[in-house]
Every structure is written in structure tokens, then in C-alpha cells.
Write a protein that holds these residues in place. Sequence first.
Motif, short mmCIF file in Angstrom:
data_model
loop_
_atom_site.label_atom_id
_atom_site.label_comp_id
_atom_site.label_asym_id
_atom_site.label_seq_id
_atom_site.Cartn_x
_atom_site.Cartn_y
_atom_site.Cartn_z
N GLN A 121 90.38 38.94 41.66
CA GLN A 121 89.85 40.21 41.86
C GLN A 121 91.17 40.87 42.90
O GLN A 121 91.27 40.35 43.97
N GLY A 158 92.84 44.60 44.42
CA GLY A 158 92.55 46.07 44.66
C GLY A 158 93.27 46.48 45.79
O GLY A 158 93.92 46.01 46.66
N ASN A 164 92.06 49.69 48.61
CA ASN A 164 91.31 50.51 49.38
C ASN A 164 91.92 51.58 50.28
O ASN A 164 92.64 51.35 50.95
N GLU A 192 90.90 41.50 37.21
CA GLU A 192 90.53 42.87 37.53
C GLU A 192 91.20 43.47 38.71
O GLU A 192 91.63 42.75 39.53
N ARG A 228 91.04 46.96 41.15
CA ARG A 228 89.98 47.74 41.74
C ARG A 228 90.86 49.03 42.51
O ARG A 228 91.96 48.72 43.23
N ASN A 238 90.13 52.28 45.05
CA ASN A 238 89.10 52.85 45.61
C ASN A 238 89.60 53.86 46.56
O ASN A 238 90.15 53.64 47.38
N PRO A 294 89.98 52.13 32.54
CA PRO A 294 89.25 51.49 33.44
C PRO A 294 87.93 51.97 33.32
O PRO A 294 87.57 52.90 32.43
N GLN A 319 85.37 54.27 42.37
CA GLN A 319 86.20 53.11 42.06
C GLN A 319 86.36 53.17 40.83
O GLN A 319 85.83 53.62 39.87
N VAL A 354 87.91 50.67 38.15
CA VAL A 354 88.14 49.00 37.61
C VAL A 354 88.73 48.88 36.32
O VAL A 354 88.19 49.40 35.47
N TRP A 355 89.84 48.06 36.49
CA TRP A 355 90.68 47.96 35.18
C TRP A 355 90.39 46.20 34.96
O TRP A 355 90.65 45.63 35.79
#
Length: 271
Positions: A37, A39, A41, A181, A183, A185, A202, A208, A210-211
Motif C-alpha cells: 500500500q 499513498g 496524505n 493499491e 491512496r 487522502n 478508483p 480518500q 483508492v486505486w
Amino acid sequence: MHKTRILRTILRFLARWRLVWIILLSSLLLSGCVQYQAGINFDNPNHGEIIQHIKLSDRLMTFSGDSATEWLNSIERRARKLDGKVKRISSEELAVTIPFNNGAELASKFNEFFHPTVKTNTAVSQPSELPVVKSQLNLNQNNFIFLLRNRLVYELDLRSLSLISTNGNVLVNPSEILDLEFRLNTPWGAKSVETDENAVQPEIIGKQLVWRLLPGELNHLEAIFWLPNPLGIGSFIIILFVACGIYLRYRFMPDPTIQLAQNLTPETKTT
């Protein structure tokens, strides 16, 4: 004699399809062996974090423990080089947090993390058996005085993660082994843009995006989101404060020029 012929036929069949059976068996044993994961933020325009959470299955560590451990160690070294924090949850799981202060620093750190500059005299290098994954993140920001319009584009080439046979036919779906994945945010949420032919749609979870990334394929991730512009808002507050001060000064207090003229009038008459 008849039984011997049957046995030979079975052995020839098994030898011919040995590669297929090996790959199929590996897919069953290593199903969901990598959970990855990544991502971003965004707390505000001046602060955010790049996050990663990686978990390898016990079965993968058993089959390829040395390579997997070196891969995790390389991730930890790259994160610390970018002033990131690494939490080693276990020998097969870690969490990475890399801070950034603006959009330009986000793109710079993100791309450097996934494509570090390799020196020829570096003693430690990435294991050659690990596939090369190409990625490029761009963030374009437009200033609208009080708001910042952000357009994030992430190109991720995962074709090197395909498992193929010698004749070019895919034998095992890599998504059965890899759970990947990405993300995004943001404070006010984001809107996905899916105009590219390789765009991945997504899932929206709260604020969020999320892909679910597709191993073995090109992945195009694109989104637009807005953030408050502290510089524009701060400038407006200062201008408003000064304007209010001027208004109150001349609205409820006498004009200093008039008062000065009144003070000078008696002296002028005496003279």
C-alpha cells in the motif's frame, strides 16, 4: 507391456507440462504473498506525508527470504535518506512515512524514493532478480488567490511484474499473487480523471481515492483536488485588518489635519 506404454505416455505428458504445473502450484502456494500500500496524505498545502505499508507472507519469506529481506532493507535505507521514519512491525512487515512541505518537494521525494540515484561505487545494490518498476509522479498547482488547484498525475508501469510462459501466453494472473493499491487522502476530497486509455478507476472511501493497481499492466492515476492557499488567505486578512483600522481611525476619531489647523489658527491671528 500395455501398462508400460500407458506409464510412459503419462510421464511424457507430465514432462511436457512441467512448467505449467510448477507455475500453477506456485500461484496456489504464494496467493496474496505481497500486500503493498502506497499513498499520499495532504494535511494542508504546507505539510503532508508519503506513506507505504508493505507486508510479505510467511510463504514468500520461506521461498525467497534473502531477496525479500534485502528488498525491505533497501526500502528502509531510501526512506531514511529522505528524512523518513520507518516502523519495522516484524521481519516481513514495515511501515514508511516520508514528510514533505509543498507540492514540489512531494514530487521530488516521491520520484527519488522509487528511482534512487545509483552510484557506481555503491557497495549495496538492489538484487538483480527483482523486477524493475517504472513510475513518475507529477503535481501541477495553480494559484487562485484563496485556493490552490492541484492536478496529480501518476504513471506506473507494472508490466515487468507479469508472469509469462515461453510462448508469450500469460499462465498466472499476477493479481493473484500481488495485492497493490495507491491512496490519495486530501482535506476536501478529490475527483478522479479517467481520460487516459490506461486510466484506473478508483474507489471512493470517505475523502480518500483508492486505486487497485493492476500488476502486469500500465497504470495511469490522475486526480484533481483543491486546497486552501494560506498565503492568499493571510494576505487578505492583513489587507482587511489595515482597511478596518483606517476606517475606524477616520470614522470615530477627528481628522489630524483639521486638528492641527485649529491649533495653529490662534497663533496666526496673534501674529
